[in-house]
Design an enzyme around this catalytic site. Structure first.
Site, PDB file in Angstrom:
ATOM      1  N   CYS A  92     -60.219  59.253  48.957  1.00 50.74           N
ATOM      2  CA  CYS A  92     -60.170  57.898  48.418  1.00 50.74           C
ATOM      3  C   CYS A  92     -60.307  56.919  49.575  1.00 50.74           C
ATOM      4  O   CYS A  92     -59.663  57.093  50.608  1.00 50.74           O
ATOM      5  CB  CYS A  92     -58.843  57.684  47.689  1.00 50.74           C
ATOM      6  SG  CYS A  92     -58.706  56.051  46.952  1.00 50.74           S
ATOM      7  N   LEU A  93     -61.133  55.895  49.392  1.00 50.41           N
ATOM      8  CA  LEU A  93     -61.342  54.921  50.467  1.00 50.41           C
ATOM      9  C   LEU A  93     -60.060  54.152  50.778  1.00 50.41           C
ATOM     10  O   LEU A  93     -59.944  53.565  51.844  1.00 50.41           O
ATOM     11  CB  LEU A  93     -62.461  53.951  50.088  1.00 50.41           C
ATOM     12  CG  LEU A  93     -63.861  54.576  49.951  1.00 50.41           C
ATOM     13  CD1 LEU A  93     -64.867  53.528  49.495  1.00 50.41           C
ATOM     14  CD2 LEU A  93     -64.307  55.225  51.247  1.00 50.41           C
ATOM     15  N   GLU A 135     -61.956  56.706  39.377  1.00 50.27           N
ATOM     16  CA  GLU A 135     -62.083  55.240  39.422  1.00 50.27           C
ATOM     17  C   GLU A 135     -61.326  54.585  38.264  1.00 50.27           C
ATOM     18  O   GLU A 135     -60.712  53.533  38.447  1.00 50.27           O
ATOM     19  CB  GLU A 135     -63.561  54.815  39.406  1.00 50.27           C
ATOM     20  CG  GLU A 135     -64.402  55.341  40.582  1.00 50.27           C
ATOM     21  CD  GLU A 135     -63.769  55.142  41.941  1.00 50.27           C
ATOM     22  OE1 GLU A 135     -63.024  54.166  42.142  1.00 50.27           O
ATOM     23  OE2 GLU A 135     -64.019  55.993  42.835  1.00 50.27           O
ATOM     24  N   HIS A 138     -57.789  54.245  39.073  1.00 46.15           N
ATOM     25  CA  HIS A 138     -57.498  53.079  39.923  1.00 46.15           C
ATOM     26  C   HIS A 138     -57.192  51.843  39.076  1.00 46.15           C
ATOM     27  O   HIS A 138     -56.346  51.030  39.442  1.00 46.15           O
ATOM     28  CB  HIS A 138     -58.699  52.760  40.824  1.00 46.15           C
ATOM     29  CG  HIS A 138     -58.712  53.498  42.131  1.00 46.15           C
ATOM     30  ND1 HIS A 138     -57.685  53.411  43.053  1.00 46.15           N
ATOM     31  CD2 HIS A 138     -59.637  54.318  42.700  1.00 46.15           C
ATOM     32  CE1 HIS A 138     -57.982  54.144  44.114  1.00 46.15           C
ATOM     33  NE2 HIS A 138     -59.153  54.719  43.932  1.00 46.15           N
TER      34      HIS A 138
HETATM   35 NI    NI Z   1     -60.144  56.059  45.201  1.00 45.93          NI
END
Ligand code: NI
Length: 172
Positions: A92-93, A135, A138
């Site tokens: 995950c960024l 996503e 998130h």
């Molecule tokens: Ni992520």
């Protein structure tokens, strides 16, 4: 277009439920363009609004494969999940430098809107299915580390903190 700062683990916005997009306007289109640029800059394959500090239900995805196309999805909803599961490595960024195998339904059906406000229905398996679930999580304040065992989570977080202390984790 601009590369936006990415929110990192510990940031409150990552844990909040993002709100539905009520209107697809110029501001949202600029946000989406910036999210693509931010995702490419960080060499990710997906990015959600909260990760750039915007608590709205919008995601961008580009699996970077020859047979795939980049797309944005507004107000995406998981409408069906397969009974079978798959386990594969995720990163995950917002938690750069670490990853873990996450078990998820192997296939999903997702509905949402494209950037013109047209309804989209996507049936996905494999990496696309996984990416969409990650996503959409998130947007509900859920991170991949919430979907692994407590023991594994502790290990991942220890590694992340070590990397952070060692002078900033590299992306991904
Ligand atoms: Ni992520």
């Amino acid at each position: 277009m601009a590369v936006l700062p990415i929110e990192m683990l510990g940031s409150e916005v990552l844990r909040r439920r993002a709100v539905e997009v009520a209107e697809i306007d110029e501001t949202l289109r600029i946000l989406i363009a910036d999210m693509f640029e931010t995702m490419y800059d960080a060499e990710g394959i997906g990015l959600a609004g909260p990760q750039v500090g915007v608590s709205r239900r919008v995601i961008v995805v580009d699996l970077q494969r020859e047979d795939s196309q980049p797309f944005a999805l507004i107000n995406p909803r998981l409408v069906e999940s397969g009974r079978e599961t798959d386990k594969a490595e995720e990163g995950c960024l917002s938690i750069p430098g670490v990853g873990a195998a996450v078990e998820r339904p192997d296939r999903v059906v997702v509905e949402g809107l494209d950037t013109d406000g047209h309804p989209i229905r996507m049936e996905a398996d494999g990496l696309l299915s996984r990416c969409l679930q990650h996503e959409i999580d998130h947007l509900d304040g859920v991170l991949f580390i919430d979907r692994i065992s407590p023991l594994k989570r502790r290990m991942v977080l220890q590694k992340y903190k070590r990397a952070e202390r060692a002078g900033g984790a590299s992306s991904r």
